[in-house]
Design an enzyme around this catalytic site. Sequence first.
Site, PDB file in Angstrom:
ATOM      1  N   TYR A  11       0.787  -1.237  -0.141  1.00 38.81           N
ATOM      2  CA  TYR A  11      -0.082  -0.050  -0.050  1.00 38.81           C
ATOM      3  C   TYR A  11       0.758   1.061   0.011  1.00 38.81           C
ATOM      4  O   TYR A  11       0.765   2.229  -0.927  1.00 38.81           O
ATOM      5  CB  TYR A  11      -1.004  -0.153   1.084  1.00 38.81           C
ATOM      6  CG  TYR A  11      -1.649   1.391   1.286  1.00 38.81           C
ATOM      7  CD1 TYR A  11      -2.737   1.490   0.298  1.00 38.81           C
ATOM      8  CD2 TYR A  11      -1.240   2.201   2.296  1.00 38.81           C
ATOM      9  CE1 TYR A  11      -3.405   2.615   0.493  1.00 38.81           C
ATOM     10  CE2 TYR A  11      -2.106   3.355   2.368  1.00 38.81           C
ATOM     11  CZ  TYR A  11      -3.099   3.623   1.550  1.00 38.81           C
ATOM     12  OH  TYR A  11      -3.697   4.984   1.497  1.00 38.81           O
ATOM     13  N   GLU A  32     -11.392   5.028   4.821  1.00 40.82           N
ATOM     14  CA  GLU A  32     -10.745   6.049   5.770  1.00 40.82           C
ATOM     15  C   GLU A  32     -11.626   6.369   6.808  1.00 40.82           C
ATOM     16  O   GLU A  32     -11.344   6.617   7.884  1.00 40.82           O
ATOM     17  CB  GLU A  32     -10.331   7.216   5.137  1.00 40.82           C
ATOM     18  CG  GLU A  32      -9.134   7.301   3.981  1.00 40.82           C
ATOM     19  CD  GLU A  32      -7.735   7.347   4.698  1.00 40.82           C
ATOM     20  OE1 GLU A  32      -7.776   7.377   6.139  1.00 40.82           O
ATOM     21  OE2 GLU A  32      -6.861   6.888   4.307  1.00 40.82           O
ATOM     22  N   TRP A  40      -4.422   2.353  10.630  1.00 44.21           N
ATOM     23  CA  TRP A  40      -4.650   2.067   9.051  1.00 44.21           C
ATOM     24  C   TRP A  40      -4.227   0.629   8.862  1.00 44.21           C
ATOM     25  O   TRP A  40      -4.850  -0.093   7.919  1.00 44.21           O
ATOM     26  CB  TRP A  40      -3.739   2.900   8.422  1.00 44.21           C
ATOM     27  CG  TRP A  40      -3.890   2.983   6.715  1.00 44.21           C
ATOM     28  CD1 TRP A  40      -3.023   2.659   5.899  1.00 44.21           C
ATOM     29  CD2 TRP A  40      -5.065   2.990   6.083  1.00 44.21           C
ATOM     30  NE1 TRP A  40      -3.583   2.499   4.701  1.00 44.21           N
ATOM     31  CE2 TRP A  40      -4.875   2.782   4.853  1.00 44.21           C
ATOM     32  CE3 TRP A  40      -6.383   3.440   6.559  1.00 44.21           C
ATOM     33  CZ2 TRP A  40      -5.876   2.716   3.851  1.00 44.21           C
ATOM     34  CZ3 TRP A  40      -7.383   3.658   5.474  1.00 44.21           C
ATOM     35  CH2 TRP A  40      -7.127   3.268   4.276  1.00 44.21           C
TER      36      TRP A  40
END
Length: 176
Positions: A11, A32, A40
């Site tokens: 990512y 998000e 995250w």
Amino acid sequence: MNVKNPLYIKYHDKEWGTPHYDGYMFELLVLESFQAGLSWECILNKRAAFKKAFDNFDYNKISRYDEEKIKELLDDSTIIRNQLKIEATINNARIFIDIQKEFGSFSDYIWAFSDNKIIKNLDDNFQTTSELSDKVSRDLKKRGMKFVGSTIIYSYLQAIGIINDHELKCDFCKAT
């Protein structure tokens, strides 16, 4: 960043800070918003499950979710089961579609906030909000979106490549 998690590395190196457009933009908006209050890495580890649970992030389908689908999502232990975030995702899908209709695409809408330019921070000062994220957050809230505070939107703008906050010593940054 967890350098031992291949999902996180992929990512970071291939997606984060790289310009993206409509379909992917909705996926990252969903992720998000679910990330609020969590790491995250937790979201990335559940990304495939989210993709399956939320019909491949098809905002047209999501905009039509009903109470039965909400219950199904709340019973799905592979995702984060937060009713407010699930309901916000459905609401935000509807508004995402409205924005597309108004501006031709969500990309046109969101990239206009930066005059279609990538904002590259030229120092390694860590920040979580900016004037830009404040402005985008206010506009999305005015349109009725939920879970789009300035901190979430700053992270979102990084994720979709409007803000490139790769550190100067970062290998990705050196390659771009």
